[in-house]
Design an enzyme around this catalytic site. Structure first.
Site, PDB file in Angstrom:
ATOM      1  N   ARG A  77     -10.239 -11.639   1.993  1.00 48.96           N
ATOM      2  CA  ARG A  77     -11.147 -12.653   1.425  1.00 48.96           C
ATOM      3  C   ARG A  77     -10.487 -14.034   1.424  1.00 48.96           C
ATOM      4  O   ARG A  77     -11.179 -15.048   1.459  1.00 48.96           O
ATOM      5  CB  ARG A  77     -11.586 -12.208   0.019  1.00 48.96           C
ATOM      6  CG  ARG A  77     -10.458 -12.076  -0.963  1.00 48.96           C
ATOM      7  CD  ARG A  77     -10.852 -11.284  -2.211  1.00 48.96           C
ATOM      8  NE  ARG A  77     -10.874  -9.832  -1.956  1.00 48.96           N
ATOM      9  CZ  ARG A  77     -11.228  -8.932  -2.863  1.00 48.96           C
ATOM     10  NH1 ARG A  77     -11.594  -9.321  -4.076  1.00 48.96           N
ATOM     11  NH2 ARG A  77     -11.224  -7.646  -2.569  1.00 48.96           N
ATOM     12  N   LYS A 137       0.826  -1.197   0.000  1.00 49.68           N
ATOM     13  CA  LYS A 137       0.000   0.000   0.000  1.00 49.68           C
ATOM     14  C   LYS A 137       0.863   1.252   0.000  1.00 49.68           C
ATOM     15  O   LYS A 137       1.999   1.222   0.476  1.00 49.68           O
ATOM     16  CB  LYS A 137      -0.862   0.030   1.279  1.00 49.68           C
ATOM     17  CG  LYS A 137      -1.973  -1.001   1.320  1.00 49.68           C
ATOM     18  CD  LYS A 137      -2.800  -0.854   2.592  1.00 49.68           C
ATOM     19  CE  LYS A 137      -3.894  -1.900   2.663  1.00 49.68           C
ATOM     20  NZ  LYS A 137      -4.936  -1.731   1.620  1.00 49.68           N
TER      21      LYS A 137
END
Ligand code: BES
Ligand code: MN
Ligand code: ZN
Length: 498
Positions: free
Chosen positions: A351, A277
């Site tokens: 996920r 990020k």
């Protein structure tokens, strides 16, 4: 703060021996009859304050005045509204405002004079306890720490009705469980690791007779075939944990496969991994464990309030790091249920952890699954910070989840889970890929999880916007972790039947 003593007592407002007495004003044109004596002892000061128009019917508003020589030290007149999301919602904000006034005046004892309506008291206590929350500040110990103001010690609800005490205490229990989830979620990743979160869950189970604890370590996660969870965990030296709690209250009759399952994402820090990020604001990614912490908070409240139904909780906890051993984009991993997944972004890690937790929950037995996670930035863009996205197939279970949130003031908005979103996850290399691109990003993420739930009723709560507050808002009192979804899940456990 969790030590706050809450009582319901028929105090006469004029004689209430408290640092701050808050008076709920439904109609600023009229001073509540309850405080007529108090107003008289102040030569009509309260009536004059209302006449000045600062206490409003259509805005959360508060005016604090000095009390009489004997009686409450301070009096807060509290206006509330608007009622966009109902009266209870406005009263939670009012409760939180009162907590703010209590803090600003460093009051140790407070009382609230309101109607004796049960829903009003529930909302006021909830707002007060959540609004009294303060972020844990890691300060060097000082000799005078003992003198530092630590929040209200006692709150009295002015009232007579026997049922009020039960309602007030339940509201307090739920809000304090939520504040506990907030403390856990706010903890820095160097101070709270997956093994520490597992210890918190174990201690919770130790404190409740019908609550049991199970954990899986790295080896066991790998041995169980949780190839997605293991892939995320392999880049971090922090030992991962699958944390499970099972609530089996006496008398509950559901079979394993008819109980509710709560699943949560506890990524203790999300760097993005190799798909790293940008550094600006990355510190907020310590909050990527918010969904898992909410599940633990819900289980605490479910146990403390003795919800008469069985509940299974599963929290996937690890840290997403770039490392020589980290998983990479292009890797293909095999999920616990056999599905193969091509990694497109190592930043779509939640996920992966959750998909295997859902399979584990299904194998352990459950009749419906609600899952909470800070899953996508796309959800922050879509719904901002007020409504949690409740992604699920149209039907009774999604309706029940949204209704539970509305009932308890932990708001969620229904969003679709449709195979057309799942189609975004097609790849030539494997059964699915882990990122479906920007368009409908929160929904393809939800569909990814729905794949693992198969035909078990399933709702994914994306709390990325609601669990992480960039500034203090609504009734929460502080920025950072809000504990969103804690009360929704408790209410769902109370109301949902297979
Ligand atoms: N934990 C983040 C989601 C997130 C982002 C929560 C911002 C709160 C604020 C999640 O693991 C993530 O990185 N998601 C990616 C998914 C993408 C790579 C498909 C995202 O939303 O950018
Ligand atoms: Mn990520
Ligand atoms: Zn994440």
């Amino acid at each position: 703060m969790t030590m706050m003593k809450l009582t319901v007592a028929p105090l006469a407002p004029a004689n209430a021996d408290v640092d701050l007495l808050a008076v709920i004003v439904d109609d600023p044109a009229q001073l509540p009859a309850q405080v007529a004596d108090l107003d008289a002892s102040l030569d009509g000061l309260l009536t004059r304050e209302l006449a000045r128009g600062q206490v409003k019917a259509d805005a959360a508003s508060i005016v604090v005045v000095t009390g009489p020589a004997s009686g409450p030290r301070r009096i807060a007149l509290v206006g509330h509204g608007p009622f966009e999301d109902g009266r209870n919602d406005a009263l939670r904000v009012a409760g939180s405002k009162i907590a703010g006034a209590v803090r600003a005046s460093e009051s140790r004892t407070a009382a609230i004079a309101a109607s004796e309506d049960l829903a009003d008291v529930d909302a006021l206590v909830t707002g007060f306890v959540l609004g009294a929350f303060r972020i844990h500040k890691h300060t060097a110990a000082k000799a005078d720490d003992a003198d530092r103001y630590a929040g209200p010690e006692a709150l009295t609800i002015v009232g007579n009705d026997a049922a009020l005490g039960e309602v007030a205490r339940t509201a307090q229990t739920l809000a304090e469980a939520q504040n506990w989830a907030r403390d856990l979620a706010n903890a820095p990743a160097n101070l709270l690791m997956p093994i520490d979160l597992a210890r918190e869950a174990r201690e919770l189970a130790d404190a409740h007779e019908h609550l049991s604890f199970t954990e899986l370590d790295r080896e066991q996660i790998e041995a169980a075939g949780m190839g997605m969870f293991a892939a995320v965990a392999q880049g971090s030296v922090d030992e991962p944990r699958l944390i499970a709690l099972e609530w089996n209250p006496p008398g509950a009759t559901e079979a394993d496969d008819a109980r509710l399952a709560l699943v949560g994402k506890a990524v203790m820090f999300d760097t993005g991994g190799i798909s790293i990020k940008p550094s600006g604001g990355m510190e907020d990614m310590k909050l990527d464990k918010s969904g898992g912490c909410a599940v633990l908070g819900a289980m605490r409240a479910i146990a403390e309030t003795n919800v008469p139904r069985r509940v299974l909780a599963v929290v996937g906890s690890t840290t997403n790091m770039p490392d020589g051993n980290a998983y990479r984009p292009g890797d293909v991993v095999t999920a616990m249920d056999g599905t193969t997944v091509e990694i497109i972004s190592t930043d779509a890690e939640g996920r992966l952890v959750l998909g295997d937790c859902i399979t584990w929950a299904k194998q352990r037995g459950c009749g419906a699954i609600v899952e909470a996670s800070t899953l996508t930035g796309a959800m922050v863009i879509a719904l901002g910070h007020r409504y949690t996205g409740a992604i699920g197939k149209k039907g009774a279970f999604r309706d029940a989840v949204v209704a539970a949130g509305t009932e308890i003031g932990d708001h969620a908005w229904p969003m679709p889970m449709h195979d057309e979103y799942k189609a975004n996850l097609k790849t030539a290399c494997a059964d699915m890929k882990n990122s479906g691109g920007r368009d409908g990003g929160a929904l393809s993420a939800g569909s990814f999880l729905g794949h693992f739930a198969q035909d078990t009723p399933f709702v994914h709560l994306d709390v990325a916007g609601t669990a992480m507050l960039p500034k203090p808002r609504m009734w929460y009192g502080a920025k950072g972790a809000s504990g969103a979804a804690v009360r929704l899940m408790v209410q769902l456990a109370r109301t949902w039947h297979a």
